[in-house]
Structures are given as C-alpha cells and as structure tokens.
Write a protein that holds these residues in place. Structure first.
Motif, mmCIF file in Angstrom:
data_model
loop_
_atom_site.group_PDB
_atom_site.id
_atom_site.type_symbol
_atom_site.label_atom_id
_atom_site.label_comp_id
_atom_site.label_asym_id
_atom_site.label_seq_id
_atom_site.Cartn_x
_atom_site.Cartn_y
_atom_site.Cartn_z
ATOM 1 N N UNK A 294 25.972 2.976 9.319
ATOM 2 C CA UNK A 294 25.508 3.639 9.726
ATOM 3 C C UNK A 294 24.204 4.336 9.176
ATOM 4 N N UNK A 295 22.981 4.069 9.529
ATOM 5 C CA UNK A 295 21.853 4.697 9.004
ATOM 6 C C UNK A 295 20.829 5.521 10.502
ATOM 7 N N UNK A 296 20.718 6.694 9.730
ATOM 8 C CA UNK A 296 20.001 7.409 10.604
ATOM 9 C C UNK A 296 18.463 7.879 10.526
ATOM 10 N N UNK B 271 28.465 -1.500 0.279
ATOM 11 C CA UNK B 271 28.213 -2.597 1.031
ATOM 12 C C UNK B 271 28.879 -3.839 1.032
ATOM 13 N N UNK B 272 29.835 -4.284 1.550
ATOM 14 C CA UNK B 272 30.481 -5.586 1.093
ATOM 15 C C UNK B 272 29.178 -6.584 1.773
ATOM 16 N N UNK B 273 29.597 -8.523 1.489
ATOM 17 C CA UNK B 273 28.428 -9.166 1.883
ATOM 18 C C UNK B 273 29.200 -9.684 3.576
ATOM 19 N N UNK B 274 28.868 -9.142 3.960
ATOM 20 C CA UNK B 274 29.584 -10.210 6.013
ATOM 21 C C UNK B 274 29.711 -8.951 6.498
ATOM 22 N N UNK B 275 29.060 -7.781 5.700
ATOM 23 C CA UNK B 275 29.539 -6.371 6.838
ATOM 24 C C UNK B 275 27.783 -5.602 7.487
ATOM 25 N N UNK B 276 28.895 -4.981 8.712
ATOM 26 C CA UNK B 276 27.004 -4.616 8.829
ATOM 27 C C UNK B 276 26.750 -2.927 8.713
ATOM 28 N N UNK B 277 25.391 -3.476 9.160
ATOM 29 C CA UNK B 277 24.694 -1.545 8.700
ATOM 30 C C UNK B 277 24.089 -1.419 10.545
ATOM 31 N N UNK B 278 24.276 -0.686 11.025
ATOM 32 C CA UNK B 278 23.826 -0.437 12.640
ATOM 33 C C UNK B 278 22.718 1.042 11.784
ATOM 34 N N UNK B 279 21.049 0.685 12.965
ATOM 35 C CA UNK B 279 20.143 1.249 12.507
ATOM 36 C C UNK B 279 19.603 1.659 13.780
ATOM 37 N N UNK B 280 18.644 1.775 14.193
ATOM 38 C CA UNK B 280 17.932 1.967 15.308
ATOM 39 C C UNK B 280 16.758 0.687 15.112
ATOM 40 N N UNK B 281 16.341 0.510 16.367
ATOM 41 C CA UNK B 281 14.875 -0.293 16.293
ATOM 42 C C UNK B 281 13.804 0.362 18.113
ATOM 43 N N UNK C 90 28.083 6.456 6.349
ATOM 44 C CA UNK C 90 26.973 7.566 7.009
ATOM 45 C C UNK C 90 26.152 7.594 6.287
ATOM 46 N N UNK C 91 24.592 6.945 6.963
ATOM 47 C CA UNK C 91 23.866 7.353 5.492
ATOM 48 C C UNK C 91 22.782 7.807 6.061
ATOM 49 N N UNK C 92 22.310 8.640 6.067
ATOM 50 C CA UNK C 92 21.387 9.526 6.361
ATOM 51 C C UNK C 92 19.772 9.390 5.107
ATOM 52 N N UNK C 93 18.554 9.129 6.207
ATOM 53 C CA UNK C 93 17.833 8.952 5.672
ATOM 54 C C UNK C 93 16.589 10.390 5.734
ATOM 55 N N UNK C 94 16.470 10.816 4.351
ATOM 56 C CA UNK C 94 15.826 12.664 4.909
ATOM 57 C C UNK C 94 14.187 12.247 3.812
ATOM 58 N N UNK C 95 14.063 11.071 3.653
ATOM 59 C CA UNK C 95 12.641 11.320 2.741
ATOM 60 C C UNK C 95 11.624 11.742 3.918
ATOM 61 N N UNK D 280 29.587 17.240 6.343
ATOM 62 C CA UNK D 280 29.950 16.346 5.788
ATOM 63 C C UNK D 280 29.562 16.362 4.864
ATOM 64 N N UNK D 281 30.143 15.876 3.689
ATOM 65 C CA UNK D 281 30.223 15.660 2.118
ATOM 66 C C UNK D 281 30.675 14.194 2.074
ATOM 67 N N UNK D 282 31.533 13.671 3.449
ATOM 68 C CA UNK D 282 31.521 12.463 2.743
ATOM 69 C C UNK D 282 30.196 11.413 3.655
ATOM 70 N N UNK D 283 28.733 11.766 3.346
ATOM 71 C CA UNK D 283 28.012 10.978 3.606
ATOM 72 C C UNK D 283 26.606 10.376 2.804
ATOM 73 N N UNK D 284 26.339 9.843 2.677
ATOM 74 C CA UNK D 284 25.005 9.427 1.947
ATOM 75 C C UNK D 284 23.749 9.755 1.902
ATOM 76 N N UNK D 285 22.698 10.390 1.506
ATOM 77 C CA UNK D 285 21.864 11.033 1.771
ATOM 78 C C UNK D 285 19.961 10.904 0.777
ATOM 79 N N UNK D 286 19.699 10.532 1.255
ATOM 80 C CA UNK D 286 18.164 9.729 0.699
ATOM 81 C C UNK D 286 17.337 10.502 0.882
ATOM 82 N N UNK D 287 17.275 10.858 -0.635
ATOM 83 C CA UNK D 287 15.528 12.072 -0.573
ATOM 84 C C UNK D 287 14.695 11.173 -1.392
ATOM 85 N N UNK D 288 13.475 11.787 -1.361
ATOM 86 C CA UNK D 288 11.781 11.683 -1.872
ATOM 87 C C UNK D 288 11.730 12.490 -2.172
#
Length: 388
Positions: free
Chosen positions: A169-171, A113-123, A201-206, A223-231
């Motif tokens: 986008x973060x889901x 992410x660069x300054x000024x770029x948007x990250x979309x996520x749910x509310x 695409x960022x996938x929160x899978x914690x 997809x292999x072109x995704x970021x996957x976060x786990x814990x």
C-alpha cells in the motif's frame, strides 16, 4: 527479431501535463505571456548556501563516485534530521541517497515487488507511482477516494480491497494532487493493517516540510518496517539537482545496496555535497520564509477559485496544489485546460493525469508563482469561463 517497443510500455501511461507544458513553451516562444500553474516547481531559486556548497565541491575537481548508498555524512545528516524533527531514531545504514524521489521509488519497488503482485494506492494520485510499479511487472491498483477521507486511503478500504496477490500500500501525505494530509491515527492504523496482512507499506513524504498548519507525520513514528520516500526537490528547493532519499526496513538494506549499485551506481556527487548545506540554520530559515510565502499563495488561490465557482471540499494542508472540482464549467477538464491555455495563456493540469475517479471534472492548480501573477491568471480564468 522484433524491433517494436517493449510490451511493458503498454502499461505505462502518458503524462498529459507535458503536452500542456510543451504547448505553453511554444506559445511563450511566439511572444505570449504564459502564466505557469501546471508544473510542481516553485519559482524560488535554490537557496544560496546549497548552491555555494555544490560549487565548492565542483571547484576541487574531485567529483568522484560516492558509495552507492550515498555520502556517509549526508546519510547521518538525514538521520539527525529525523531525530530532531520527529523524535525517531533511524540508523544511517537504512538511508539511501537516490537520484530524486523517482530513484527512491524505483529502488523501493524494485527490491520488494514481484511481477503480478498488486500495489494499492489512492485515486487521485501522482501518475508516475503507478508506472513505477508497472515497470517491474507489478499491478498498480488505484482505489477511489473523496473528500470524506481527505482524499486518502482508509484502513477499511485496505482491508476490503486486499487480495491474495496484494503486496503493498502506498500513501502520500501531503498528497499530489490534492495537498491533503492523512491524520496521524489513520496513518498509524493503515501501517498496522498492512503489516498484519504481511504486506509492504510505502510512505511518500516528498512534500514534508511544506505544510501550513499541523506538521506532517512520518510513517517512521509508527513502524521501522516501512519504506519512506523523501526528496530534496520540494521543501529544500533542489528540483534540478535530482537528489532524494529512501529509508528501508533493516531486512532490505543489502538488497537496496545491490540494486542501487546496478541501476544508478551513485547519486550525483556535487548534488550530495550541496545537500549537506540544506540542513544549515541559515538555509532552514530561508526555507521557512518560503513556506510562509506558499501559505499566503495557497490562501489567495483557494479564495479566488471558490469565488469563481470552483468546488474545493477540503482545503489543502500541504504541498503547493489545489485540486478543484470544475464540474460547474466542464465535463472534460483536459479540453478545458487546452482551451484555457490557447485562449488565455494560463497553464494548468487536467485531472486525467491523476487517475480516473472523477478526473474529467477536476483540475490541478499549482501555486508555484507569485500572487501578482496568479491575480492575472484569475482574471483570465474568469474571462474564459464567462465566455464559455
């Protein structure tokens, strides 16, 4: 030269549940019997096999730095885990061991992410995710979601809300605070849409592993072109060990290694050796017993909250939270939570911690304590709303 706080801190929101926790701890110190349903930390101890592995490493005295990306053996274990659990092949070189999921988020967003770029996520969503983006000068933009989409972003929303400065986008699935899952076809469509828009695409899978019906689907299946976060914190019961992982697209491997070297050098060595035992048959059997117990707790709490008059339009399928509509009782859930704590010694989390969309009408209950304690909590909650 100014000695004032850095201006970036103006964009970092407070974590309101910490005020609840601090007050709950004060009341406990005064002798009150506080029932904790506010923090996402189950009452189970770390599985003994994991503890033993950590102690064994410490006893050698050889607690040295590991490579910045993590122990090769642990990265391989995680790659094997994806193959066995999800039928996907992930090169260990794409897996980075991090200081908790928070470290994984910082690494993922820092390299993409660069300054000024948007990250979309749910509310509603987990509040720190917005703060992670803001820390890098990016713009977190939350989109209101409701029961009609199981509180998950939809492809239609992503397409409609994408702007020239949108980057990702973060889901989260299962989600905090709602405990809901995104359907596999919806996840696949969202990933394809973001990729077609040229975004990340960022996938929160914690909370993967903590589901009580259908299993959660990893974004890596599509997809292999995704970021996957786990814990290792949630399903594996290692909250205080502070260890997680991040899977990055191949093009980001070099950048991830460089940033990891600079921001944390390496994840705690004894935690990494302990985590090697998280995949043993004995540990996995114990973790499955705990998952079954959490399912019982979910059903208990869900039923009792409905009986008390709370509205829960989507039954949680994962994690260990229920996000309940309390509009029958209050239009200020933060004050409701404060008053409940003071009067009845029950600690819960206000909706304002998770966004702005109907936040004042919602409360998050964590079923991270025993059904016996929750039964007492429900009695106290009934007394509280009856008096109100």
């Amino acid at each position: 030269m100014s000695k004032e706080t850095a201006t970036r801190m103006l964009d970092i929101s407070a974590f309101y549940v910490m005020a609840i926790l601090k007050r709950a701890q004060q009341l406990q110190a005064e002798g009150r019997d506080v029932i904790h349903m506010e923090i996402g930390e189950p009452d189970f101890p770390t599985p003994p096999g994991i503890v033993a592995a950590g102690i064994a490493l410490l006893q050698t005295g050889e607690v040295k730095y590991t490579p910045a990306a993590g122990l090769p053996a642990l990265r391989q274990h995680i790659a094997d885990f994806y193959r066995q659990q999800h039928g996907v092949t992930v090169a260990p070189e794409r897996i980075f061991i991090t200081p908790g999921a928070s470290g994984a988020f910082l690494l993922a967003l820092g390299i993409s992410l660069n300054p000024g770029e948007e990250l979309l996520m749910a509310d509603p969503c987990y509040p720190c995710n917005s703060n992670f983006a803001a820390l890098f000068g990016a713009i977190p933009r939350t989109l209101p979601v409701g029961a009609d989409s199981a509180y998950q972003l939809t492809t239609a929303q992503i397409q409609a809300q994408w702007r020239p400065n949108s980057k990702g986008v973060l889901i989260a699935s299962p989600s905090n605070p709602t405990g809901t899952l995104i359907a596999p076809d919806a996840l696949q469509a969202a990933i394809a849409t973001v990729n077609s828009l040229g975004g990340c695409f960022y996938s929160d899978e914690i909370y993967h592993g903590l589901t009580y019906g259908q299993p959660a689907t990893t974004a890596l299946q599509y997809s292999d072109a995704v970021f996957v976060i786990n814990s290792f914190s949630k399903y594996f019961g290692m909250t205080g060990w502070r260890i997680g992982w991040l899977v990055v697209p191949e093009d980001f491997v070099a950048a991830a290694e460089k940033l990891a070297q600079n921001i944390f050098i390496a994840t705690s060595t004894h935690s990494q050796y302990a985590a090697l035992a998280a995949f043993s048959p004995d540990t996995r059997a114990e973790l499955e017993r705990r998952r079954a117990e959490l399912a019982v707790r979910r059903d208990f709490l869900y039923t009792h909250l409905l009986d008390l008059g709370f509205r829960i339009p989507v039954k949680p399928e994962g994690a260990f939270y229920i996000y309940a509509d309390a509009s029958r009782f209050t239009d200020d859930s933060f004050q409701f939570a404060l008053d409940l704590l003071e009067q009845e010694a029950v600690a819960i989390t206000p909706g304002k911690d998770f966004g702005t969309h109907n936040a004042r009408q919602h409360l998050r209950f964590a079923y991270t304590t025993t059904t016996d304690k929750m039964a007492v909590a429900m009695q106290r909650l009934q007394q509280f709303i009856t008096k109100g």
